[in-house]
Motif scaffolding. Structure first.
Motif, PDB file in Angstrom:
ATOM      1  N   ALA A 390       0.793  -1.293  -0.058  1.00 60.25           N
ATOM      2  CA  ALA A 390      -0.083  -0.081  -0.089  1.00 60.25           C
ATOM      3  C   ALA A 390       1.037   1.194  -0.109  1.00 60.25           C
ATOM      4  N   GLU A 391       1.965   1.066   0.564  1.00 62.68           N
ATOM      5  CA  GLU A 391       2.827   2.401   0.706  1.00 62.68           C
ATOM      6  C   GLU A 391       3.822   2.465  -0.427  1.00 62.68           C
ATOM      7  N   ALA A 392       4.034   1.152  -0.790  1.00 60.18           N
ATOM      8  CA  ALA A 392       5.134   1.172  -1.957  1.00 60.18           C
ATOM      9  C   ALA A 392       4.750   1.343  -3.495  1.00 60.18           C
ATOM     10  N   VAL A 393       3.257   1.435  -3.792  1.00 63.07           N
ATOM     11  CA  VAL A 393       2.697   1.603  -4.647  1.00 63.07           C
ATOM     12  C   VAL A 393       2.805   3.211  -5.368  1.00 63.07           C
ATOM     13  N   PRO A 394       2.506   3.962  -4.509  1.00 61.06           N
ATOM     14  CA  PRO A 394       2.283   5.530  -4.888  1.00 61.06           C
ATOM     15  C   PRO A 394       3.923   5.773  -5.200  1.00 61.06           C
ATOM     16  N   VAL A 395       4.931   5.401  -4.545  1.00 57.82           N
ATOM     17  CA  VAL A 395       6.332   5.601  -4.636  1.00 57.82           C
ATOM     18  C   VAL A 395       6.696   5.131  -5.903  1.00 57.82           C
ATOM     19  N   ALA A 396       6.273   3.970  -6.239  1.00 55.51           N
ATOM     20  CA  ALA A 396       6.608   3.367  -7.765  1.00 55.51           C
ATOM     21  C   ALA A 396       5.916   3.872  -8.786  1.00 55.51           C
ATOM     22  N   MET A 397       4.750   4.521  -8.545  1.00 58.93           N
ATOM     23  CA  MET A 397       4.001   5.154  -9.437  1.00 58.93           C
ATOM     24  C   MET A 397       4.918   6.561  -9.888  1.00 58.93           C
ATOM     25  N   ASP A 398       5.199   7.282  -8.956  1.00 58.10           N
ATOM     26  CA  ASP A 398       5.671   8.619  -9.137  1.00 58.10           C
ATOM     27  C   ASP A 398       7.063   8.275  -9.847  1.00 58.10           C
ATOM     28  N   ALA A 399       8.079   7.142  -9.503  1.00 60.27           N
ATOM     29  CA  ALA A 399       9.465   6.737 -10.298  1.00 60.27           C
ATOM     30  C   ALA A 399       8.921   6.474 -11.641  1.00 60.27           C
ATOM     31  N   ALA A 400       7.810   5.848 -11.962  1.00 60.26           N
ATOM     32  CA  ALA A 400       7.685   5.304 -13.237  1.00 60.26           C
ATOM     33  C   ALA A 400       7.261   6.473 -14.111  1.00 60.26           C
ATOM     34  N   ILE A 401       6.296   7.493 -13.422  1.00 61.02           N
ATOM     35  CA  ILE A 401       6.078   8.628 -14.211  1.00 61.02           C
ATOM     36  C   ILE A 401       7.115   9.542 -14.678  1.00 61.02           C
ATOM     37  N   GLU A 402       7.923   9.683 -13.641  1.00 67.94           N
ATOM     38  CA  GLU A 402       9.239  10.675 -13.949  1.00 67.94           C
ATOM     39  C   GLU A 402      10.247   9.962 -14.722  1.00 67.94           C
ATOM     40  N   ASP A 403      10.353   8.477 -14.896  1.00 66.12           N
ATOM     41  CA  ASP A 403      11.216   7.817 -15.737  1.00 66.12           C
ATOM     42  C   ASP A 403      10.742   7.898 -17.313  1.00 66.12           C
ATOM     43  N   ASP A 404       9.385   8.046 -17.557  1.00 67.57           N
ATOM     44  CA  ASP A 404       8.896   7.844 -18.857  1.00 67.57           C
ATOM     45  C   ASP A 404       8.428   9.056 -19.529  1.00 67.57           C
ATOM     46  N   ARG A 405       8.862   9.586 -20.346  1.00 65.37           N
ATOM     47  CA  ARG A 405       8.569  10.967 -20.942  1.00 65.37           C
ATOM     48  C   ARG A 405       7.048  10.674 -21.461  1.00 65.37           C
ATOM     49  N   ASP A 406       6.549   9.760 -21.841  1.00 70.11           N
ATOM     50  CA  ASP A 406       5.423   9.552 -22.267  1.00 70.11           C
ATOM     51  C   ASP A 406       4.451   9.510 -21.280  1.00 70.11           C
ATOM     52  N   LEU A 407       4.748   9.466 -19.897  1.00 75.83           N
ATOM     53  CA  LEU A 407       3.950   9.331 -18.708  1.00 75.83           C
ATOM     54  C   LEU A 407       4.103  10.512 -17.964  1.00 75.83           C
ATOM     55  N   ARG A 408       5.059  11.375 -18.335  1.00 76.26           N
ATOM     56  CA  ARG A 408       5.173  12.832 -17.186  1.00 76.26           C
ATOM     57  C   ARG A 408       4.175  13.613 -17.324  1.00 76.26           C
ATOM     58  N   PHE A 409       3.141  13.642 -18.197  1.00 75.33           N
ATOM     59  CA  PHE A 409       2.002  14.574 -18.054  1.00 75.33           C
ATOM     60  C   PHE A 409       1.176  14.159 -17.012  1.00 75.33           C
ATOM     61  N   LEU A 410       1.266  13.004 -16.330  1.00 78.91           N
ATOM     62  CA  LEU A 410       0.389  12.346 -15.378  1.00 78.91           C
ATOM     63  C   LEU A 410       0.806  13.212 -14.206  1.00 78.91           C
ATOM     64  N   ALA A 411       1.991  13.797 -13.963  1.00 75.36           N
ATOM     65  CA  ALA A 411       2.435  14.465 -12.807  1.00 75.36           C
ATOM     66  C   ALA A 411       1.818  15.612 -12.524  1.00 75.36           C
ATOM     67  N   ALA A 412       1.167  16.214 -13.708  1.00 70.29           N
ATOM     68  CA  ALA A 412       0.464  17.589 -13.393  1.00 70.29           C
ATOM     69  C   ALA A 412      -0.636  17.661 -12.615  1.00 70.29           C
ATOM     70  N   SER A 413      -0.907  18.674 -11.831  1.00 69.10           N
ATOM     71  CA  SER A 413      -2.080  18.578 -10.697  1.00 69.10           C
ATOM     72  C   SER A 413      -3.319  18.385 -11.399  1.00 69.10           C
ATOM     73  N   ALA A 414      -3.656  18.804 -12.643  1.00 63.75           N
ATOM     74  CA  ALA A 414      -4.530  18.610 -13.251  1.00 63.75           C
ATOM     75  C   ALA A 414      -5.243  16.756 -13.636  1.00 63.75           C
ATOM     76  N   TRP A 415      -3.970  16.013 -13.337  1.00 61.37           N
ATOM     77  CA  TRP A 415      -4.254  14.524 -13.321  1.00 61.37           C
ATOM     78  C   TRP A 415      -4.150  13.830 -11.889  1.00 61.37           C
ATOM     79  N   ALA A 416      -4.250  14.795 -10.954  1.00 61.14           N
ATOM     80  CA  ALA A 416      -4.256  14.205  -9.636  1.00 61.14           C
ATOM     81  C   ALA A 416      -5.498  13.167  -9.229  1.00 61.14           C
ATOM     82  N   VAL A 417      -6.736  13.614  -9.873  1.00 60.58           N
ATOM     83  CA  VAL A 417      -8.015  12.469  -9.538  1.00 60.58           C
ATOM     84  C   VAL A 417      -7.571  11.227 -10.520  1.00 60.58           C
ATOM     85  N   GLU A 418      -7.123  11.257 -11.599  1.00 63.00           N
ATOM     86  CA  GLU A 418      -6.850   9.963 -12.178  1.00 63.00           C
ATOM     87  C   GLU A 418      -5.720   9.368 -11.564  1.00 63.00           C
ATOM     88  N   ARG A 419      -4.776   9.984 -11.156  1.00 62.26           N
ATOM     89  CA  ARG A 419      -3.606   9.259 -10.614  1.00 62.26           C
ATOM     90  C   ARG A 419      -4.157   8.721  -9.101  1.00 62.26           C
TER      91      ARG A 419
END
Length: 604
Positions: A390-419
């Motif tokens: 439960a604690e590891a998933v958000p950390v792994a998600m953030d790392a995956a989004i930061e690492d992949d250029r095609d996923l970085r848009f998900l880090a924006a505040s507008a995508w908080a609900v979807e995240r």
């Protein structure tokens, strides 16, 4: 449009006008009408004068705006693509590194822009150096800077009227010369007059009241309508002899259109009704008095007598490496070949849809994110403790989004609900997956392991999502699928599965199989957390299917590859989508626009 072109040519032929310059063409303010007019009239050899020219691009401002947008992390994927399209940084590794920065203060931004300026053309470099970045120690006002540099629309310069050219007027344009006859097109729907909607602040009666009490004339719908009517009067007044108006019945999408409001105004001035002024134009061009000038449709290209194309060359090795050797296939490419040889061939030739769209959390993006997170949470070795995930998933998600250029848009505040929704689904899936591994006593043998082999006489390569080692020594290949298991089970029961078995064959020839260990294959459906496998396995929850899960697919691919080697390509039919759906096979290859255009009409 074809009617208007034929009518203009007829006027020239029968002497109604002495030259094309005496004919005017009035069109709606819509680029599609202008493009159609230029093409259709050109077919008759008629020239048009006054068409809007191509707008000039302010590339310096455009580049500055995109650079600022990319520096403001997370950068939208489309901004990075647009910047690449300007040929900035495509091959400059240092520039790409600078664009990965995220300046926090005005001073850092100014320094970064000056560094970028040394890698770009002079005009863009000057714009970067002149950019005011704010106080040196103050945070960067990203929203303000990006808004201030957004490129505006550049007025289009009209194409000069050539001698012997028809005069083109548009709905929002005053007439620029007099003509004897006017052909007015598109008098339907919200055209003639086209007016803006009500303002966001004042109602029409409030605008009237403000003008009456304060003497301030605010723009409103009524004023816009009067302006449009006055412009139409001037356009008609520029005609000395005759006006012909056409009213389309349907728009380009097939929706029915009402006649333009201007027709009622014209009829009122003539003391009649719009119904009395109009008459239907026959759909049969043969009865037009000027039919000989209607551009004829191009003759259809020859189509094969059946679904088979004979291309007279080996089609199985068209995709080559730089050294001239044939590139290997992947399991997903062979899955495409199973459904549509034409779609597969287009992929081999690089003829694929390269369209771009706005960032979105579609099935592909969601699946890519879930794959990356599960890969990080389940590395080789014993499975993790379910309570820790439960604690590891958000950390792994953030790392995956930061690492992949095609996923970085998900880090924006507008995508908080979807995240949050994806994180919740991933937590549920990861916890259940860990529990399943503990229940079976499985360990994780390898993840994303590069594999190679051969299938159907062609090279094969790919990466299996994860390899498990069961207590009895069996190596189980698991491929993650983001959907539900229902369709996958149906497909495997019918013998039309492809990908997992191909991965299994590559494992059997790989050192990862550890000698004589048995190899089994299957899928984990992340939507309902059901693992479906083939072969005999001990222990729940990996319930095997007692069926030949790939026999029919293997037979079909063997036959298809043999035909490709002989230069034969079988087209898809209109009944194929239902055929594959009944088998549980996702026929996504049939969504290709070119494949759809060449569907064979099957007998129903």
């Amino acid at each position: 449009m074809r009617y208007a072109a034929a009518r203009a040519q007829r006027m020239l032929d029968n002497g109604t006008v002495n030259s094309a310059e005496e004919i005017g063409l009035l069109l709606p303010d819509d680029p599609a009408w202008l493009v159609d007019a230029e093409a259709v009239f050109a077919n008759l050899g008629l020239h048009l004068g006054g068409l809007p020219g191509a707008p000039a691009r302010d590339r310096a401002t455009e580049a500055l705006h995109l650079i600022l947008t990319v520096l403001n992390k997370p950068a939208p994927g489309m901004a990075a693509v647009a910047l690449d399209a300007l040929d900035l940084g495509a091959s400059d590794g240092e520039l790409r590194g600078l664009l990965r920065r995220h300046p926090a203060t005005g001073g850092e931004l100014a320094k970064t822009l000056r560094a970028i300026a040394s890698h770009v053309p002079g005009k863009i470099a000057r714009a970067l150096r002149a950019m005011p970045c704010g106080p040196e120690e103050a945070p960067v006002d990203w929203a303000g800077l990006i808004a201030a540099t957004r490129p505006g629309t550049v007025p289009e310069a009209p194409v000069a009227a050539t001698r012997g050219a028809l005069a083109v007027f548009t709905e929002g344009q005053n007439p620029w010369r007099e003509v004897r006859h006017l052909l007015a097109l598109g008098f339907a729907g919200d055209r003639f007059p086209s007016v803006s909607g009500s303002g966001p602040f004042w109602l029409e009666h409030e605008i009237d009241l403000i003008e009456k009490c304060c003497g301030i004339a605010l723009p409103g719908r009524r004023a816009s309508l009067e302006l449009a009517r006055a412009r139409l009067d001037r356009q008609f007044a520029a005609v000395s002899e005759g006006i012909e108006i056409t009213c389309p019945v349907r728009d380009r999408a097939g929706a029915r259109l009402a006649p333009a409001a201007a027709l009622d105004l014209i009829a009122h001035r003539l003391g009649t009704t719009a119904e009395d002024l109009t008459r239907p134009l026959s759909k049969d061009p043969a009865i037009w008095s000027f039919d000989t000038h209607v551009p004829r449709p191009a003759a259809p290209k020859a189509f094969p007598a059946d679904r088979t194309l004979e291309l007279n060359r080996d089609l199985s090795g068209l995709r080559l490496k730089e050294d001239g050797t044939v590139r290997p296939q992947s399991p997903s490419r062979l899955d495409t070949l199973l459904v549509s040889p034409l779609a597969w061939l287009l992929g081999e030739l690089g003829i694929e849809d390269k369209g771009w769209g706005p960032d979105g959390l579609d099935v592909m993006v969601r699946g890519s994110l879930m794959h990356k997170v599960l890969e990080a949470l389940f590395p080789p070795g014993p499975p993790p403790d379910p309570d820790s995930l439960a604690e590891a998933v958000p950390v792994a998600m953030d790392a995956a989004i930061e690492d992949d250029r095609d996923l970085r848009f998900l880090a924006a505040s507008a995508w908080a609900v979807e995240r949050r929704h994806v994180a919740s689904d991933l937590t549920r899936a990861a916890v259940r997956w860990a529990e399943m591994l503990h229940e079976t006593g499985a360990t994780i043998h390898a993840t994303e392991e590069y594999l190679s082999g051969e299938a159907f006489g062609m090279g094969l390569h790919g990466k299996a999502d994860t390899l498990l080692k069961l207590p009895n020594g069996t190596i189980l290949v698991i491929d993650y699928k983001s959907g539900k298991s229902t369709k996958r089970v149906k497909r495997m029961e019918n013998g039309w599965d492809v990908q997992a078995e191909l991965y299994g064959n590559m494992i059997r020839g790989n050192a990862l199989a550890e000698g004589n260990n048995a190899v089994a294959v299957g899928y984990l459906s992340l939507a309902d957390m059901v693992a479906v496998t083939s072969g005999t396995l001990a222990g729940d929850p990996f319930g095997p299917l007692d069926a030949d899960t790939h026999g029919a697919a293997r037979e079909k691919l063997t036959e298809t590859v043999a035909a490709l080697r002989q230069g034969r390509l079988t087209l898809n039919g209109t009944a194929d989508a239902k055929f594959f759906d009944d088998l549980g096979v996702g026929a996504y290859a049939l969504d290709n626009a070119i494949v759809s255009a060449f569907l064979w009409e099957d007998d129903q």
